[in-house]
Design an enzyme around this catalytic site. Structure first.
Site, mmCIF file in Angstrom:
data_model
loop_
_atom_site.group_PDB
_atom_site.id
_atom_site.type_symbol
_atom_site.label_atom_id
_atom_site.label_comp_id
_atom_site.label_asym_id
_atom_site.label_seq_id
_atom_site.Cartn_x
_atom_site.Cartn_y
_atom_site.Cartn_z
ATOM 1 N N ASP A 8 7.058 -7.503 -2.542
ATOM 2 C CA ASP A 8 7.964 -7.294 -1.388
ATOM 3 C C ASP A 8 8.352 -8.582 -0.641
ATOM 4 O OD1 ASP A 8 7.392 -4.723 -2.186
ATOM 5 O OD2 ASP A 8 6.703 -4.025 -0.245
ATOM 6 N N LYS A 106 9.973 0.782 -5.119
ATOM 7 C CA LYS A 106 9.094 1.820 -4.557
ATOM 8 C C LYS A 106 9.624 2.285 -3.220
ATOM 9 C CE LYS A 106 6.125 -1.816 -2.694
ATOM 10 N NZ LYS A 106 6.132 -1.478 -1.274
ATOM 11 N N CYS A 151 1.034 -3.773 1.806
ATOM 12 C CA CYS A 151 1.517 -3.537 0.441
ATOM 13 C C CYS A 151 0.813 -4.401 -0.606
ATOM 14 C CB CYS A 151 3.033 -3.708 0.385
ATOM 15 S SG CYS A 151 3.880 -2.390 1.286
#
Ligand SMILES: [Zn+2]
Length: 202
Positions: A8, A106, A151
């Site tokens: 990310d 995701k 994450c």
């Protein structure tokens, strides 16, 4: 076969983004320096529809960072972030994506959040990442990115659960909350994960 998962590294998680991770942009040159040293590099991308239920804006009267029950599990509400196809969802423009062989998206299902690059938060649906890494004969999974306490942590925790020897590159990640990050690192170590620095990657 050493794999790097870049988690990310997207504009909305940068210091001027909608869900800013303090100092988040500092990891970009670190990742660029080491990514070429891995046999395989993949990236994850948070990729939400505008109606995603992790957004406070989709719950009347709720504010970001409040916690609610969402379909039976505790959910932190976030500011709108990483909306599919928006500049905020793009990778940081300075990130060298040339070594990235595959991108795993995701958070697409509006009803459930997905912190890990492997599974959603209820482990209902796999992204296919574990199978991909196995087919590539990966023997070690290294992780970096944003946010370290959320994450990156969940991704590496799932890597461990999938049976991969797993290593966090500490200076190639930044956290939303330092205290949570300390707890997350202790947890990874407890589950037989390892923590190294980017200078250890040769
Ligand atoms: Zn998200």
């Amino acid at each position: 076969m050493k794999a790097l998962i870049i988690v990310d590294v997207q504009n909305d998680f940068m210091p001027d983004g909608s869900l800013a991770v303090p100092d988040g942009d500092a990891i970009v040159p670190v990742i660029n320096r080491i990514s070429g040293k891995f046999d395989l590099v993949v990236a994850t991308q948070d990729w939400h529809p505008p109606e995603h239920k992790s957004f406070a804006s989709n719950h009347k009267g709720r504010q970001p960072f409040e916690t609610i029950d969402l379909n039976g599990i505790s959910q932190t509400l976030w500011p709108d972030h990483c909306v599919q196809g928006t500049p905020g969802a793009d990778f940081h423009p300075g990130l060298d994506t040339r070594p990235v062989e595959a991108i795993f998206r995701k958070g697409i299902n509006p009803e459930i959040d997905s912190y890990s690059g492997f599974y959603d938060n209820q482990h209902l649906k796999s992204t296919g990442l574990a199978g991909y890494l196995r087919e590539k004969d990966v023997t070690e999974v290294y992780g970096c990115g944003l946010a370290g306490d959320i994450c990156v942590y969940d991704t590496l925790n799932d890597a461990l659960k999938c049976g991969f020897p797993t290593i966090l590159i500490a200076d190639a990640a930044r956290a939303l909350d330092e205290k949570n990050y300390e707890t997350a690192q202790k947890d990874l170590l407890k589950n037989n994960g390892r923590i190294v620095f980017s200078t250890d990657i040769v």
